[in-house]
Design a protein around this motif. Structure first.
Motif, PDB file in Angstrom:
ATOM      1  N   MET A   1      -2.275 -15.486   3.150  1.00 44.78           N
ATOM      2  CA  MET A   1      -2.844 -15.871   4.447  1.00 44.78           C
ATOM      3  C   MET A   1      -4.617 -15.690   4.306  1.00 44.78           C
ATOM      4  SD  MET A   1      -0.702 -17.083   6.559  1.00 44.78           S
ATOM      5  CE  MET A   1       0.950 -17.288   6.679  1.00 44.78           C
ATOM      6  N   PRO A   2      -5.338 -16.487   5.025  1.00 42.81           N
ATOM      7  CA  PRO A   2      -6.736 -16.505   5.104  1.00 42.81           C
ATOM      8  C   PRO A   2      -7.234 -15.038   5.293  1.00 42.81           C
ATOM      9  CG  PRO A   2      -6.213 -18.504   6.092  1.00 42.81           C
ATOM     10  CD  PRO A   2      -4.770 -17.590   5.807  1.00 42.81           C
ATOM     11  N   GLY A   3      -8.307 -14.744   4.758  1.00 41.55           N
ATOM     12  CA  GLY A   3      -8.843 -13.279   4.948  1.00 41.55           C
ATOM     13  C   GLY A   3      -8.027 -12.141   4.403  1.00 41.55           C
ATOM     14  N   MET A   4      -6.868 -12.225   3.640  1.00 44.37           N
ATOM     15  CA  MET A   4      -6.139 -11.162   3.223  1.00 44.37           C
ATOM     16  C   MET A   4      -6.355 -11.185   1.761  1.00 44.37           C
ATOM     17  SD  MET A   4      -2.566 -11.343   5.463  1.00 44.37           S
ATOM     18  CE  MET A   4      -2.092  -9.868   4.926  1.00 44.37           C
ATOM     19  N   ASP A   5      -6.551  -9.761   1.286  1.00 43.29           N
ATOM     20  CA  ASP A   5      -6.615  -9.405  -0.232  1.00 43.29           C
ATOM     21  C   ASP A   5      -5.535  -8.474  -0.841  1.00 43.29           C
ATOM     22  OD1 ASP A   5      -7.353  -9.047  -2.592  1.00 43.29           O
ATOM     23  OD2 ASP A   5      -9.436  -8.410  -2.401  1.00 43.29           O
ATOM     24  N   TRP A   6      -4.694  -9.124  -1.232  1.00 41.99           N
ATOM     25  CA  TRP A   6      -3.371  -8.104  -1.842  1.00 41.99           C
ATOM     26  C   TRP A   6      -3.913  -6.832  -2.798  1.00 41.99           C
ATOM     27  CZ3 TRP A   6      -2.407  -7.522  -6.878  1.00 41.99           C
ATOM     28  CH2 TRP A   6      -2.670  -8.516  -7.682  1.00 41.99           C
ATOM     29  N   HIS A   7      -5.134  -7.116  -3.390  1.00 46.52           N
ATOM     30  CA  HIS A   7      -5.832  -6.069  -4.323  1.00 46.52           C
ATOM     31  C   HIS A   7      -5.947  -4.794  -3.428  1.00 46.52           C
ATOM     32  CE1 HIS A   7      -6.457  -9.766  -6.722  1.00 46.52           C
ATOM     33  NE2 HIS A   7      -6.211  -9.068  -7.675  1.00 46.52           N
ATOM     34  N   GLU A   8      -6.369  -4.988  -2.096  1.00 44.21           N
ATOM     35  CA  GLU A   8      -6.530  -3.652  -1.425  1.00 44.21           C
ATOM     36  C   GLU A   8      -5.383  -3.230  -0.755  1.00 44.21           C
ATOM     37  OE1 GLU A   8      -9.463  -5.433   1.170  1.00 44.21           O
ATOM     38  OE2 GLU A   8     -11.105  -5.794  -0.417  1.00 44.21           O
ATOM     39  N   ALA A   9      -4.193  -3.931  -0.772  1.00 43.50           N
ATOM     40  CA  ALA A   9      -2.977  -3.426  -0.299  1.00 43.50           C
ATOM     41  C   ALA A   9      -2.423  -2.073  -0.722  1.00 43.50           C
ATOM     42  CB  ALA A   9      -1.959  -4.332  -0.162  1.00 43.50           C
ATOM     43  N   LYS A  10      -1.837  -1.526   0.141  1.00 44.12           N
ATOM     44  CA  LYS A  10      -1.048  -0.147  -0.258  1.00 44.12           C
ATOM     45  C   LYS A  10       0.387  -0.484  -0.689  1.00 44.12           C
ATOM     46  CE  LYS A  10      -3.946   2.993   2.569  1.00 44.12           C
ATOM     47  NZ  LYS A  10      -3.924   3.958   3.801  1.00 44.12           N
ATOM     48  N   ILE A  11       0.964  -1.508   0.204  1.00 47.69           N
ATOM     49  CA  ILE A  11       2.322  -1.925   0.008  1.00 47.69           C
ATOM     50  C   ILE A  11       2.441  -3.463   0.026  1.00 47.69           C
ATOM     51  CG2 ILE A  11       4.708  -1.562   0.855  1.00 47.69           C
ATOM     52  CD1 ILE A  11       3.858   1.075   2.129  1.00 47.69           C
ATOM     53  N   ILE A  12       3.293  -3.865  -1.049  1.00 44.92           N
ATOM     54  CA  ILE A  12       3.442  -5.138  -1.243  1.00 44.92           C
ATOM     55  C   ILE A  12       4.885  -5.291  -1.107  1.00 44.92           C
ATOM     56  CG2 ILE A  12       3.114  -7.465  -2.268  1.00 44.92           C
ATOM     57  CD1 ILE A  12       0.708  -6.193  -3.421  1.00 44.92           C
ATOM     58  N   THR A  13       5.516  -6.058  -0.057  1.00 48.30           N
ATOM     59  CA  THR A  13       6.918  -6.144  -0.141  1.00 48.30           C
ATOM     60  C   THR A  13       7.407  -7.709  -0.016  1.00 48.30           C
ATOM     61  OG1 THR A  13       6.961  -6.124   2.205  1.00 48.30           O
ATOM     62  CG2 THR A  13       7.363  -4.048   0.935  1.00 48.30           C
ATOM     63  N   ALA A  14       8.685  -7.799  -0.297  1.00 41.28           N
ATOM     64  CA  ALA A  14       9.064  -9.349  -0.168  1.00 41.28           C
ATOM     65  C   ALA A  14      10.541  -9.239   0.525  1.00 41.28           C
ATOM     66  CB  ALA A  14       9.457 -10.090  -1.678  1.00 41.28           C
ATOM     67  N   GLY A  15      10.765 -10.064   1.205  1.00 39.01           N
ATOM     68  CA  GLY A  15      12.191 -10.577   1.732  1.00 39.01           C
ATOM     69  C   GLY A  15      12.726 -11.807   1.283  1.00 39.01           C
ATOM     70  N   VAL A  16      14.091 -11.933   0.665  1.00 37.67           N
ATOM     71  CA  VAL A  16      14.386 -13.170   0.297  1.00 37.67           C
ATOM     72  C   VAL A  16      15.705 -13.741   0.855  1.00 37.67           C
ATOM     73  CG1 VAL A  16      15.312 -14.472  -1.835  1.00 37.67           C
ATOM     74  CG2 VAL A  16      13.381 -12.737  -1.974  1.00 37.67           C
ATOM     75  N   ASP A  17      15.727 -14.614   1.796  1.00 43.36           N
ATOM     76  CA  ASP A  17      16.790 -15.176   2.406  1.00 43.36           C
ATOM     77  C   ASP A  17      17.567 -16.265   1.867  1.00 43.36           C
ATOM     78  OD1 ASP A  17      18.546 -15.861   4.455  1.00 43.36           O
ATOM     79  OD2 ASP A  17      17.059 -16.212   6.063  1.00 43.36           O
ATOM     80  N   VAL A  18      18.721 -16.062   1.070  1.00 41.52           N
ATOM     81  CA  VAL A  18      19.397 -17.154   0.716  1.00 41.52           C
ATOM     82  C   VAL A  18      20.497 -17.386   1.641  1.00 41.52           C
ATOM     83  CG1 VAL A  18      20.691 -18.034  -1.360  1.00 41.52           C
ATOM     84  CG2 VAL A  18      18.887 -15.927  -1.674  1.00 41.52           C
ATOM     85  N   ILE A  27       6.558 -12.998   1.536  1.00 42.24           N
ATOM     86  CA  ILE A  27       5.721 -11.819   0.989  1.00 42.24           C
ATOM     87  C   ILE A  27       4.898 -11.277   1.937  1.00 42.24           C
ATOM     88  CG2 ILE A  27       4.001 -11.189  -0.970  1.00 42.24           C
ATOM     89  CD1 ILE A  27       6.665 -12.709  -1.991  1.00 42.24           C
ATOM     90  N   MET A  28       4.807  -9.725   2.079  1.00 43.99           N
ATOM     91  CA  MET A  28       4.070  -9.237   3.113  1.00 43.99           C
ATOM     92  C   MET A  28       3.032  -8.067   2.522  1.00 43.99           C
ATOM     93  SD  MET A  28       6.299  -8.433   6.609  1.00 43.99           S
ATOM     94  CE  MET A  28       6.159  -9.855   7.870  1.00 43.99           C
ATOM     95  N   VAL A  29       2.154  -8.012   3.154  1.00 46.38           N
ATOM     96  CA  VAL A  29       0.671  -7.148   2.468  1.00 46.38           C
ATOM     97  C   VAL A  29       0.602  -5.969   3.594  1.00 46.38           C
ATOM     98  CG1 VAL A  29      -1.302  -6.863   2.014  1.00 46.38           C
ATOM     99  CG2 VAL A  29      -0.290  -8.847   0.838  1.00 46.38           C
ATOM    100  N   ASP A  30       0.998  -4.889   3.353  1.00 52.40           N
ATOM    101  CA  ASP A  30       1.011  -3.817   4.474  1.00 52.40           C
ATOM    102  C   ASP A  30       1.599  -4.076   5.687  1.00 52.40           C
ATOM    103  OD1 ASP A  30      -0.347  -2.026   2.459  1.00 52.40           O
ATOM    104  OD2 ASP A  30      -2.499  -2.755   3.045  1.00 52.40           O
ATOM    105  N   GLY A  31       2.931  -4.836   5.705  1.00 56.59           N
ATOM    106  CA  GLY A  31       3.444  -5.167   6.869  1.00 56.59           C
ATOM    107  C   GLY A  31       2.951  -6.488   7.502  1.00 56.59           C
ATOM    108  N   GLU A  32       2.122  -7.336   6.982  1.00 57.07           N
ATOM    109  CA  GLU A  32       1.407  -8.501   7.694  1.00 57.07           C
ATOM    110  C   GLU A  32       1.998  -9.628   6.624  1.00 57.07           C
ATOM    111  OE1 GLU A  32       0.249  -8.596  10.726  1.00 57.07           O
ATOM    112  OE2 GLU A  32       0.398  -6.531  10.766  1.00 57.07           O
ATOM    113  N   LEU A  33       2.289 -10.926   7.275  1.00 56.41           N
ATOM    114  CA  LEU A  33       2.822 -12.105   6.640  1.00 56.41           C
ATOM    115  C   LEU A  33       1.418 -12.339   5.666  1.00 56.41           C
ATOM    116  CD1 LEU A  33       4.885 -14.442   5.808  1.00 56.41           C
ATOM    117  CD2 LEU A  33       3.683 -15.588   7.843  1.00 56.41           C
TER     118      LEU A  33
END
Length: 276
Positions: A1-18, A27-33
């Motif tokens: 998403m615009p304005g977000m830099d994952w390099h500065e993130a503390k927690i990067i997570t993913a949810g996969v819905d099959v 993909i979420m960076v510190d709890g944000e899409l």
């Protein structure tokens, strides 16, 4: 998403819905899409899980190895090879709906490819109770696809077409998609326009869903998730039958399951690292 830099993130997570019909990765960076993808589920769930996740990561500079925690959910959740945990789609849709629509959500309707779930949740998106429809494509996304093919209307236009009638016709059978299909064919042979037939099927589907919602006990605020949430013909009929308006989503409600899984992944990682 615009304005977000994952390099500065503390927690990067993913949810996969099959899902049975469609698969989504968030993909979420510190709890944000941060990034997401949606694709048709293929014949092999494991391959689809890999493809949809890699597609979400494409262009971000991230790889699966950079994700701190991954949760799989949906019909094929056990086939997400890199998931550290699997969580039911019921729990994930409730949590995802809470994120998409806000903390006032109390009733979530998830219309999936092969089933329909009515979920009651609290102010934190935790499941209080739920009910599922019986095992039939009637009242599901797959049922709508069958019907769209039958009357030769693109699935994305079906809801709009169903609303183009001057007067609502009586509903077709809502107990079985095979019966409904046979009834619709008979109506077409009688000279019914496809718009009227589409309206009859949507009315039947809405009646079936309302029965499920009434049995679980509907409470405001009410929202829908899954691909069928974009079908205006279903949503408007539900609002009319229930006498309430659903909340307007801040983002695509088809992502709710994957989004909830990514949020669970963040909470699980924080617990694992002693951060909560």
């Amino acid at each position: 998403m615009p304005g977000m830099d994952w390099h500065e993130a503390k927690i990067i997570t993913a949810g996969v819905d099959v899902g049975s019909v469609g698969s989504k990765a968030v993909i979420m960076v510190d709890g944000e899409l941060y990034a997401y993808s949606v694709m048709r589920t293929g014949g092999v769930s494991e391959e689809t899980a890999i493809k949809v996740t890699n597609w979400a990561l494409e262009g971000t500079g991230l790889g699966i190895k950079d994700l701190h925690h991954i949760v799989g959910t949906g019909y094929g959740r056990v086939n997400v090879p890199f998931a550290k945990r699997t969580i039911t789609e019921i729990a994930c849709h409730a949590r995802g709906a809470h994120y998409i629509y806000g903390p006032t959500v109390r009733t979530v309707l998830d219309i999936g490819g092969q089933d329909c779930k009515a979920i009651r949740c609290d102010e934190k998106g935790r499941v209080l109770s739920f009910l599922m429809n019986d095992k039939c494509a009637a009242g599901t996304g797959r049922g709508l696809e069958v019907f769209a093919d039958l009357i030769a209307v693109p699935i994305q236009d079906l809801g709009k077409v169903s609303l183009s009638v001057d007067q609502e016709p009586p509903p077709v059978s809502n107990t079985c998609v095979i019966f409904a299909k046979a009834e619709a064919l008979a109506l077409l042979r009688q000279g019914w326009l496809k718009e009227r037939v589409a309206a009859a099927y949507h009315a039947a589907m809405a009646d079936r869903i309302v029965d499920l919602l009434n049995r679980v006990g509907i409470e405001k605020d009410f929202v829908t998730t899954g691909g069928v949430a974009k079908n205006t013909g279903i949503v408007q009929r539900l609002e009319r039958l229930l006498g309430i308006k659903q909340l307007i989503p801040k983002m695509d409600p088809i992502l709710a399951g994957a989004m909830g899984a990514a949020l669970f992944a963040k909470a699980l990682y924080e617990k694992e690292m002693g951060l909560r």
